[in-house]
Structure formats: C-alpha cells, structure tokens
Enzyme design. Structure first.
Site, PDB file in Angstrom:
ATOM      1  N   GLY A 206       0.915  -1.099   0.012  1.00 23.65           N
ATOM      2  CA  GLY A 206       0.105   0.107  -0.149  1.00 23.65           C
ATOM      3  C   GLY A 206       1.111   1.257   0.030  1.00 23.65           C
TER       4      GLY A 206
ATOM      5  N   LYS B 267     -12.107   7.309   4.626  1.00 26.40           N
ATOM      6  CA  LYS B 267     -12.039   6.035   5.277  1.00 26.40           C
ATOM      7  C   LYS B 267     -13.203   5.243   5.044  1.00 26.40           C
ATOM      8  CE  LYS B 267     -11.360   4.255  10.127  1.00 26.40           C
ATOM      9  NZ  LYS B 267     -10.489   3.269   9.677  1.00 26.40           N
TER      10      LYS B 267
ATOM     11  N   HIS C 207     -13.174  10.462  11.566  1.00 33.09           N
ATOM     12  CA  HIS C 207     -12.058  10.399  10.532  1.00 33.09           C
ATOM     13  C   HIS C 207     -12.367  11.120   9.229  1.00 33.09           C
ATOM     14  CE1 HIS C 207     -10.998   6.918  13.113  1.00 33.09           C
ATOM     15  NE2 HIS C 207      -9.666   7.025  12.665  1.00 33.09           N
TER      16      HIS C 207
HETATM   17  P1  NAD Z   1      -5.450   4.603   1.423  1.00 32.41           P
HETATM   18  O1  NAD Z   1      -6.573   4.234   0.561  1.00 32.41           O
HETATM   19  O2  NAD Z   1      -4.913   5.929   1.285  1.00 32.41           O
HETATM   20  O3  NAD Z   1      -4.370   3.419   0.939  1.00 32.41           O
HETATM   21  C1  NAD Z   1      -4.589   2.015   0.705  1.00 32.41           C
HETATM   22  C2  NAD Z   1      -3.521   1.532  -0.276  1.00 32.41           C
HETATM   23  O4  NAD Z   1      -4.023   0.058  -0.321  1.00 32.41           O
HETATM   24  C3  NAD Z   1      -3.382   2.193  -1.636  1.00 32.41           C
HETATM   25  O5  NAD Z   1      -2.145   2.442  -1.870  1.00 32.41           O
HETATM   26  C4  NAD Z   1      -4.048   1.242  -2.300  1.00 32.41           C
HETATM   27  O6  NAD Z   1      -3.417   1.262  -3.978  1.00 32.41           O
HETATM   28  C5  NAD Z   1      -3.784  -0.084  -1.724  1.00 32.41           C
HETATM   29  N1  NAD Z   1      -4.566  -1.165  -2.205  1.00 32.41           N
HETATM   30  C6  NAD Z   1      -6.081  -1.004  -2.136  1.00 32.41           C
HETATM   31  N2  NAD Z   1      -6.504  -2.356  -2.832  1.00 32.41           N
HETATM   32  C7  NAD Z   1      -5.473  -3.078  -2.751  1.00 32.41           C
HETATM   33  C8  NAD Z   1      -5.583  -4.257  -3.276  1.00 32.41           C
HETATM   34  N3  NAD Z   1      -6.564  -5.218  -3.621  1.00 32.41           N
HETATM   35  N4  NAD Z   1      -4.106  -4.901  -3.341  1.00 32.41           N
HETATM   36  C9  NAD Z   1      -3.086  -4.362  -3.191  1.00 32.41           C
HETATM   37  N5  NAD Z   1      -3.120  -2.943  -2.681  1.00 32.41           N
HETATM   38  C10 NAD Z   1      -4.410  -2.408  -2.727  1.00 32.41           C
HETATM   39  O7  NAD Z   1      -5.696   4.120   3.000  1.00 32.41           O
HETATM   40  P2  NAD Z   1      -5.019   4.632   4.221  1.00 32.41           P
HETATM   41  O8  NAD Z   1      -5.557   5.740   4.755  1.00 32.41           O
HETATM   42  O9  NAD Z   1      -3.523   4.536   3.974  1.00 32.41           O
HETATM   43  O10 NAD Z   1      -5.433   3.515   4.783  1.00 32.41           O
HETATM   44  C11 NAD Z   1      -5.249   2.045   4.787  1.00 32.41           C
HETATM   45  C12 NAD Z   1      -5.703   1.107   5.803  1.00 32.41           C
HETATM   46  O11 NAD Z   1      -4.510   1.577   7.189  1.00 32.41           O
HETATM   47  C13 NAD Z   1      -7.144   1.321   6.272  1.00 32.41           C
HETATM   48  O12 NAD Z   1      -7.671   0.091   6.604  1.00 32.41           O
HETATM   49  C14 NAD Z   1      -7.098   2.228   7.598  1.00 32.41           C
HETATM   50  O13 NAD Z   1      -8.192   2.199   8.492  1.00 32.41           O
HETATM   51  C15 NAD Z   1      -5.697   1.634   8.253  1.00 32.41           C
HETATM   52  N6  NAD Z   1      -5.197   2.759   9.318  1.00 32.41           N
HETATM   53  C16 NAD Z   1      -4.615   2.049  10.370  1.00 32.41           C
HETATM   54  C17 NAD Z   1      -3.962   2.811  11.212  1.00 32.41           C
HETATM   55  C18 NAD Z   1      -3.263   2.124  12.495  1.00 32.41           C
HETATM   56  O14 NAD Z   1      -2.785   2.666  13.279  1.00 32.41           O
HETATM   57  N7  NAD Z   1      -3.499   0.889  12.456  1.00 32.41           N
HETATM   58  C19 NAD Z   1      -3.866   4.272  11.086  1.00 32.41           C
HETATM   59  C20 NAD Z   1      -4.288   5.020  10.021  1.00 32.41           C
HETATM   60  C21 NAD Z   1      -4.865   4.024   9.142  1.00 32.41           C
END
Ligand code: NAD
Length: 247
Positions: free
Chosen positions: A7, A141, A137
């Site tokens: 990602g 999200k 958020h």
């Molecule tokens: P985002 O949509 O900006 O990024 C998601 C990434 O995943 C993108 O690069 C996209 O290309 C990739 N992706 C999507 N579908 C895919 C697939 N089928 N195969 C491969 N790659 C794929 O999202 P974000 O804001 O970066 O958040 C990502 C995740 O992290 C969410 O689930 C969010 O809730 C979580 N998150 C967790 C924390 C934590 O502290 N644990 C903090 C922030 C966000």
C-alpha cells in the site's frame, strides 16, 4: 532494517516510507501504482529476493490477508495496520501467524494504547454510568466504526464483564437502555483520527479523548512494531507487548 511496505502509495504507506527513510531504514515499496519496483502480484518473488526484516501493511482487508499469507510462506514477519477485517479474515491472519510472526493493531498510536487502559479503568470505577463513543475520521476512510472504536468498545465490555448492546446512531422515539453503548461515527475532511469515550451519571460527565495530529504517529508505531517483531518466532503478537518492552 529493511522493510517492505505494501500500500506504498496510499495515505499511510507514503508516511511509513517517509518515517522509515528518516530512520535510515531501507524501504522496498509495493504498490499497484506505477513507479514502484514491485507490484502485489510479484510480492512472493520480492520477499524471496530481498529477504526483508519485516513487512508493514496498510491496505484493504482482502489484500492484507493475501499479503500476510505470502509472508507466512516466506517466513517474513508482518505488521498489519489495515482495519475492517471480518472474522473469517481475522482467522486467516491468525492462521498465518502459525508460520511467521504477525502483529495486527487497529491503531499504532501510543496514546490510544493508553486510552484503552484508561477506558477499562474508568468504566470499572464508575459502574452504572452511561457510556457513549464518538469517532471522527477523514472522508476517505472505508470501514465504520473504526477498528480503534471497536477495540474501545471491547474494553468497555471487558471492564463490565458483559457485552453491551452497541447502538449505532439513534433516530426516532426510543429511550436509552441501561446496557446500551451509543456509537457515533463522523466522516469529514482530512481528520486524522479522533476517539472520545464519554461516561455520564451521578450528575457528572467524564470524557476521555485521543486525537491524532498527524499520520506520522501511526507510522512511527508501526515501524517500532516492525523493529520489535524482526527475528521473533512465529506467533500472534500485540502492540502492547512492544510498548511494555519499551517501558
Ligand atoms: P488509502 O486508501 O490511502 O491506501 C490504501 C492503499 O492500499 C493504496 O495504496 C491502494 O493502492 C492499496 N490497495 C487497495 N486495494 C488493494 C489491493 N487489492 N491490492 C493491493 N493494494 C491495494 O488508505 P489509508 O488511509 O492509507 O489506510 C489504509 C488502511 O490502514 C485502512 O484500513 C485504515 O483504516 C488503516 N489505518 C490504520 C492505522 C493504524 O494505526 N493501525 C492508522 C491509519 C489507517
């Protein structure tokens, strides 16, 4: 440290790469977008060729499950920040942890880890008080309520020793039940993440609030977890173990 970041072009992936770079770590980005060396379909060969110390994943649940299974085959430790897994997907992550170290946390902020403990303590100290949770958020999200909100609701249940009835928003004529916990979700702008747990009763109100001021807090926590996980035995690990070892 050498870390693979899946990602890598997402909101979190970009910051994870930036913070890892600041630490002097080598970062191997994996993304569906052009401009990164590896695509998700070539992850297995990337892990075999590069033998990274750990992988950090912030994607979507279905992709994350596949990624962690690939890590299990290659014996690479996996830190999973993705949220929104269903039970079957969580089982699949756990299954992978039988072959490689896996650490999944819905929130890598240290303040949230403290908040979970404080909520448990407050609910136990204030029996009979009404509890309501609100989370906010950014508009991008996908999952609601947030993984962190669900974790906080679990903490309420743990403190009460019983499962609350989780009521998502309210509408119409309806009196609040004693065992209800109201859950309120807001999605707007680019809010990084806010969680508030309110306890009310006995002519008083207590609120416990966490606000992430930058996504860097999540990236830093996930990378701390990656450094801690590298070289460990296969198993299912919790972010609190990383923090306890730091204390
Ligand atoms: P985002 O949509 O900006 O990024 C998601 C990434 O995943 C993108 O690069 C996209 O290309 C990739 N992706 C999507 N579908 C895919 C697939 N089928 N195969 C491969 N790659 C794929 O999202 P974000 O804001 O970066 O958040 C990502 C995740 O992290 C969410 O689930 C969010 O809730 C979580 N998150 C967790 C924390 C934590 O502290 N644990 C903090 C922030 C966000």
């Amino acid at each position: 440290m050498r870390v693979v970041v899946t990602g890598a072009t997402g909101r979190m992936g970009r910051i994870v790469r930036e913070v890892a770079g600041e630490r002097g770590w080598e970062v191997l980005p994996v993304s569906r977008s052009e401009g990164t060396k590896y695509e998700p379909s070539s992850l297995a060969s990337a892990l075999a060729e590069e033998r990274p110390d750990a992988l950090v994943d912030f994607t979507v649940p279905a992709a994350s499950v596949e990624t962690v299974a690939t890590c299990a085959d290659a014996g690479i430790p996996a830190v999973v920040g993705t949220t929104g897994f269903d039970d079957e997907q969580l089982d699949a992550l756990w299954e992978a942890s039988q072959s490689t170290p896996v650490l999944h946390a819905p929130n890598f902020a240290r303040g949230v880890a403290a908040l979970i403990g404080l909520v448990r303590e407050a609910v136990a100290a204030l029996p009979g008080y009404d509890v309501e949770l609100t989370e906010t958020h950014h508009r991008g999200k996908r999952d609601a309520p947030s993984g962190t909100a669900n974790r906080l609701l679990d903490a309420v249940d743990e403190a009460r020793g019983a499962s609350a009835e989780r009521v998502h928003g309210r509408q119409g004529a309806h009196l609040r039940g004693d065992r209800e916990v109201g859950v309120h979700v807001r999605r707007a702008g680019d809010v990084r993440g806010e969680h508030e747990v309110l306890l009310a009763g006995n002519d008083e109100v207590l609120t416990l609030t966490h606000r992430a001021e930058s996504r860097r807090v999540f990236a830093a926590g996930a990378l701390d977890a990656a450094a801690w996980l590298a070289g460990r035995e296969a198993g299912w690990y919790d972010f609190s173990e990383v923090l306890n070892d730091d204390a």
